[in-house]
Design a protein around this motif. Structure first.
Motif, PDB file in Angstrom:
ATOM      1  N   VAL A 128       0.840  -1.206   0.000  1.00  0.00           N
ATOM      2  CA  VAL A 128       0.000   0.000   0.000  1.00  0.00           C
ATOM      3  C   VAL A 128       0.871   1.251   0.000  1.00  0.00           C
ATOM      4  CG1 VAL A 128      -1.731   1.293   1.305  1.00  0.00           C
ATOM      5  CG2 VAL A 128      -1.898  -1.197   1.127  1.00  0.00           C
ATOM      6  N   VAL A 129       1.936   1.247   0.798  1.00  0.00           N
ATOM      7  CA  VAL A 129       2.823   2.408   0.859  1.00  0.00           C
ATOM      8  C   VAL A 129       3.511   2.627  -0.483  1.00  0.00           C
ATOM      9  CG1 VAL A 129       4.928   3.306   1.919  1.00  0.00           C
ATOM     10  CG2 VAL A 129       3.177   2.242   3.342  1.00  0.00           C
ATOM     11  N   VAL A 130       3.959   1.545  -1.123  1.00  0.00           N
ATOM     12  CA  VAL A 130       4.629   1.668  -2.420  1.00  0.00           C
ATOM     13  C   VAL A 130       3.672   2.225  -3.461  1.00  0.00           C
ATOM     14  CG1 VAL A 130       5.698   0.365  -4.293  1.00  0.00           C
ATOM     15  CG2 VAL A 130       6.338  -0.108  -1.931  1.00  0.00           C
ATOM     16  N   LEU A 131       2.454   1.707  -3.490  1.00  0.00           N
ATOM     17  CA  LEU A 131       1.465   2.214  -4.443  1.00  0.00           C
ATOM     18  C   LEU A 131       1.133   3.673  -4.174  1.00  0.00           C
ATOM     19  CD1 LEU A 131      -0.968  -0.846  -4.677  1.00  0.00           C
ATOM     20  CD2 LEU A 131       0.713  -0.106  -6.367  1.00  0.00           C
ATOM     21  N   ALA A 132       1.029   4.044  -2.904  1.00  0.00           N
ATOM     22  CA  ALA A 132       0.734   5.441  -2.570  1.00  0.00           C
ATOM     23  C   ALA A 132       1.873   6.361  -3.001  1.00  0.00           C
ATOM     24  CB  ALA A 132       0.479   5.577  -1.072  1.00  0.00           C
ATOM     25  N   VAL A 133       3.113   5.926  -2.788  1.00  0.00           N
ATOM     26  CA  VAL A 133       4.264   6.745  -3.186  1.00  0.00           C
ATOM     27  C   VAL A 133       4.300   6.909  -4.701  1.00  0.00           C
ATOM     28  CG1 VAL A 133       6.786   6.801  -3.282  1.00  0.00           C
ATOM     29  CG2 VAL A 133       5.634   6.205  -1.150  1.00  0.00           C
ATOM     30  N   LEU A 134       4.054   5.820  -5.430  1.00  0.00           N
ATOM     31  CA  LEU A 134       4.037   5.911  -6.889  1.00  0.00           C
ATOM     32  C   LEU A 134       2.912   6.831  -7.373  1.00  0.00           C
ATOM     33  CD1 LEU A 134       4.724   2.189  -7.895  1.00  0.00           C
ATOM     34  CD2 LEU A 134       6.322   4.118  -7.967  1.00  0.00           C
ATOM     35  N   ALA A 135       1.744   6.739  -6.742  1.00  0.00           N
ATOM     36  CA  ALA A 135       0.632   7.596  -7.142  1.00  0.00           C
ATOM     37  C   ALA A 135       0.931   9.067  -6.863  1.00  0.00           C
ATOM     38  CB  ALA A 135      -0.646   7.169  -6.413  1.00  0.00           C
ATOM     39  N   VAL A 136       1.522   9.346  -5.698  1.00  0.00           N
ATOM     40  CA  VAL A 136       1.870  10.732  -5.371  1.00  0.00           C
ATOM     41  C   VAL A 136       2.945  11.260  -6.319  1.00  0.00           C
ATOM     42  CG1 VAL A 136       2.905  12.203  -3.606  1.00  0.00           C
ATOM     43  CG2 VAL A 136       1.169  10.543  -2.967  1.00  0.00           C
ATOM     44  N   GLY A 137       3.956  10.425  -6.615  1.00  0.00           N
ATOM     45  CA  GLY A 137       5.007  10.848  -7.534  1.00  0.00           C
ATOM     46  C   GLY A 137       4.474  11.151  -8.927  1.00  0.00           C
ATOM     47  N   PHE A 138       3.587  10.300  -9.420  1.00  0.00           N
ATOM     48  CA  PHE A 138       3.001  10.550 -10.741  1.00  0.00           C
ATOM     49  C   PHE A 138       2.151  11.812 -10.733  1.00  0.00           C
ATOM     50  CE2 PHE A 138      -0.511  10.058 -13.772  1.00  0.00           C
ATOM     51  CZ  PHE A 138       0.216   9.933 -14.949  1.00  0.00           C
ATOM     52  N   THR A 139       1.424  12.035  -9.643  1.00  0.00           N
ATOM     53  CA  THR A 139       0.599  13.240  -9.551  1.00  0.00           C
ATOM     54  C   THR A 139       1.467  14.495  -9.525  1.00  0.00           C
ATOM     55  OG1 THR A 139      -1.081  11.995  -8.335  1.00  0.00           O
ATOM     56  CG2 THR A 139      -1.183  14.398  -8.219  1.00  0.00           C
TER      57      THR A 139
ATOM     58  N   TRP B 152       4.385  14.845 -10.831  1.00  0.00           N
ATOM     59  CA  TRP B 152       4.970  15.053 -12.160  1.00  0.00           C
ATOM     60  C   TRP B 152       3.918  15.537 -13.161  1.00  0.00           C
ATOM     61  CZ3 TRP B 152       3.794  12.349 -16.709  1.00  0.00           C
ATOM     62  CH2 TRP B 152       4.591  12.677 -17.811  1.00  0.00           C
ATOM     63  N   ALA B 153       2.735  14.947 -13.126  1.00  0.00           N
ATOM     64  CA  ALA B 153       1.710  15.292 -14.114  1.00  0.00           C
ATOM     65  C   ALA B 153       1.130  16.680 -13.875  1.00  0.00           C
ATOM     66  CB  ALA B 153       0.599  14.236 -14.098  1.00  0.00           C
ATOM     67  N   ALA B 154       1.044  17.092 -12.613  1.00  0.00           N
ATOM     68  CA  ALA B 154       0.424  18.381 -12.286  1.00  0.00           C
ATOM     69  C   ALA B 154       1.462  19.446 -11.955  1.00  0.00           C
ATOM     70  CB  ALA B 154      -0.537  18.205 -11.117  1.00  0.00           C
ATOM     71  N   GLN B 155       2.660  19.336 -12.502  1.00  0.00           N
ATOM     72  CA  GLN B 155       3.710  20.284 -12.136  1.00  0.00           C
ATOM     73  C   GLN B 155       3.393  21.704 -12.589  1.00  0.00           C
ATOM     74  OE1 GLN B 155       7.435  19.758 -14.422  1.00  0.00           O
ATOM     75  NE2 GLN B 155       6.432  18.029 -15.403  1.00  0.00           N
ATOM     76  N   GLU B 156       2.675  21.880 -13.693  1.00  0.00           N
ATOM     77  CA  GLU B 156       2.331  23.230 -14.125  1.00  0.00           C
ATOM     78  C   GLU B 156       1.392  23.926 -13.143  1.00  0.00           C
ATOM     79  OE1 GLU B 156       0.810  23.205 -18.035  1.00  0.00           O
ATOM     80  OE2 GLU B 156       2.658  22.470 -18.972  1.00  0.00           O
ATOM     81  N   LEU B 157       0.659  23.159 -12.371  1.00  0.00           N
ATOM     82  CA  LEU B 157      -0.210  23.730 -11.339  1.00  0.00           C
ATOM     83  C   LEU B 157       0.499  23.814 -10.000  1.00  0.00           C
ATOM     84  CD1 LEU B 157      -3.016  24.640 -10.306  1.00  0.00           C
ATOM     85  CD2 LEU B 157      -3.548  22.214  -9.957  1.00  0.00           C
TER      86      LEU B 157
END
Length: 372
Positions: free
Chosen positions: A34-45, A47-52
């Protein structure tokens, strides 16, 4: 004669017809997964929302720099709104004046780079001649042993015809990002405390409100102190380098250019000074003809960085703001990969924020010590 007991009646239920036993309940998911999936999800978010996200983080960073100055003005009975306007206009004025001084030498250096690189090529060739000879000897040995192929790989050069259009479309977005950072900085400095009080009012009990207020005030005070202190220290390093270069004979606009570069790069420990030393080496080879004067700019920059990182910063900030070099390098790699040069500049303040928050929450003090 005793009667024999009646025979037991056979069970009407066939064992084969009995319902199968219920399957065991599913095992709970591993907390590590669960922690690994949460870290990956936060990292992707991130990166994807860096303009905001990046304009908001930059605005918070600049607001933290200005908050101690605004509090000082409030002690002089200056309203917070007026103080925020004064700080913002002062910062913009200094930035525009500095940019006006640096645009001309920066453009001149960009135009001169191809020609100057040709001039310093003989110097670099003399310095790297032993390594080049060793490399040639290794290539000859490999060729004699049959370990090197004589065929060269095919190189494919791709060109894009729409590059000018990309520049035209990117310029308005960059201007909008800069304006967003300026406006958000102003609103964070003026209305940040009001938003904080309204958020705390939503807590149910008075004890929770008091504890949250204490934590937020201490964190805001310490982070503001850290950011402002680091900014002042880096500015002093940049001014010292500019003064030393001007003393060596470098023109004043160019000295200010390299001093500003050193101050900005110093926000990214280890990585920034390493890049700065390499740039100072190239600048020294361009500005001076002899070998020893060519090495002086890089040597002065290395001396200033060593004094700052080993003596000045630890004495001023103390142990509470110290970070593990390994954790720091990992943070620089992660945030630099996510957000580029802005990530390198924001990595240390974000890591300090995380450490301070962990140190103030009961039960998480061990994680804060892990970052030291």
């Amino acid at each position: 004669m005793n009667a024999s007991p009646p025979a037991a009646e056979p069970s009407s239920e066939d064992p084969a017809e009995q319902p199968a036993s219920r399957p065991p309940p599913p095992r709970p998911r591993s907390p590590t997964a669960v922690v690994v999936l949460a870290v990956l999800a936060v990292g992707f978010t991130l990166w994807a929302a860096q303009e905001l996200i990046l304009p908001i983080l930059l605005a918070m960073f600049f607001a933290l720099v200005g908050n101690p100055i605004i509090r000082g003005l409030q002690r002089l009975h200056v309203p917070r709104f007026i103080g925020a306007v004064m700080v913002l206009l002062g910062g913009l004025s200094v930035g525009m004046a500095l940019a006006n001084q640096l645009i001309e030498p920066a453009g001149e250096w960009i135009r001169q780079v191809p020609r100057e690189m040709k001039q310093i090529a003989p110097k670099l060739r003399d310095l790297t001649k032993p390594m080049l000879d060793a490399n040639k000897a290794a290539q000859n040995i490999a060729r004699a042993a049959g370990g090197e192929s004589t065929s060269r790989p095919v190189q494919v050069i791709r060109t894009e015809l729409n590059e000018p259009y990309k520049v035209l479309t990117a310029t308005p977005r960059r201007i909008a990002s800069v304006l967003a950072v300026v406006l958000l900085t102003f609103f964070f400095m003026v209305y940040g405390q009001t938003l904080q009080r309204n958020a705390i009012a939503l807590l149910p009990t008075r004890q929770q409100k008091k504890l949250t207020v204490d934590i937020l005030h201490s964190i805001e005070r310490e982070i503001s102190r850290y950011v402002l202190t680091i900014t002042v220290i880096n500015t002093a390093v940049g001014l010292a380098l500019a003064g030393a270069l001007y003393w060596l004979g470098v023109p004043l606009p160019e000295s200010l250019l390299w001093g500003t570069m050193a101050a900005i790069l110093n926000f990214a420990p280890y990585v920034g000074p390493l890049i700065g030393i390499i740039i100072m080496l190239l600048m020294g080879f361009v500005a001076f003809d002899e070998l020893f004067p060519s090495l002086l700019p890089a040597g002065i920059y290395l001396l200033l960085h060593t004094l700052e990182s080993q003596i000045v910063t630890p004495i001023i900030l103390g142990r509470s703001m110290r970070l593990s070099p390994l954790i720091l390098i990992l943070a620089l790699m992660v945030f630099g990969w996510l957000w580029g040069i802005i990530g390198l500049l924001l990595a240390v303040p974000l890591l300090v924020c995380i450490k301070l928050v962990l140190a103030r929450i009961e039960g998480l003090e061990g994680w804060a010590r892990l970052l030291e």
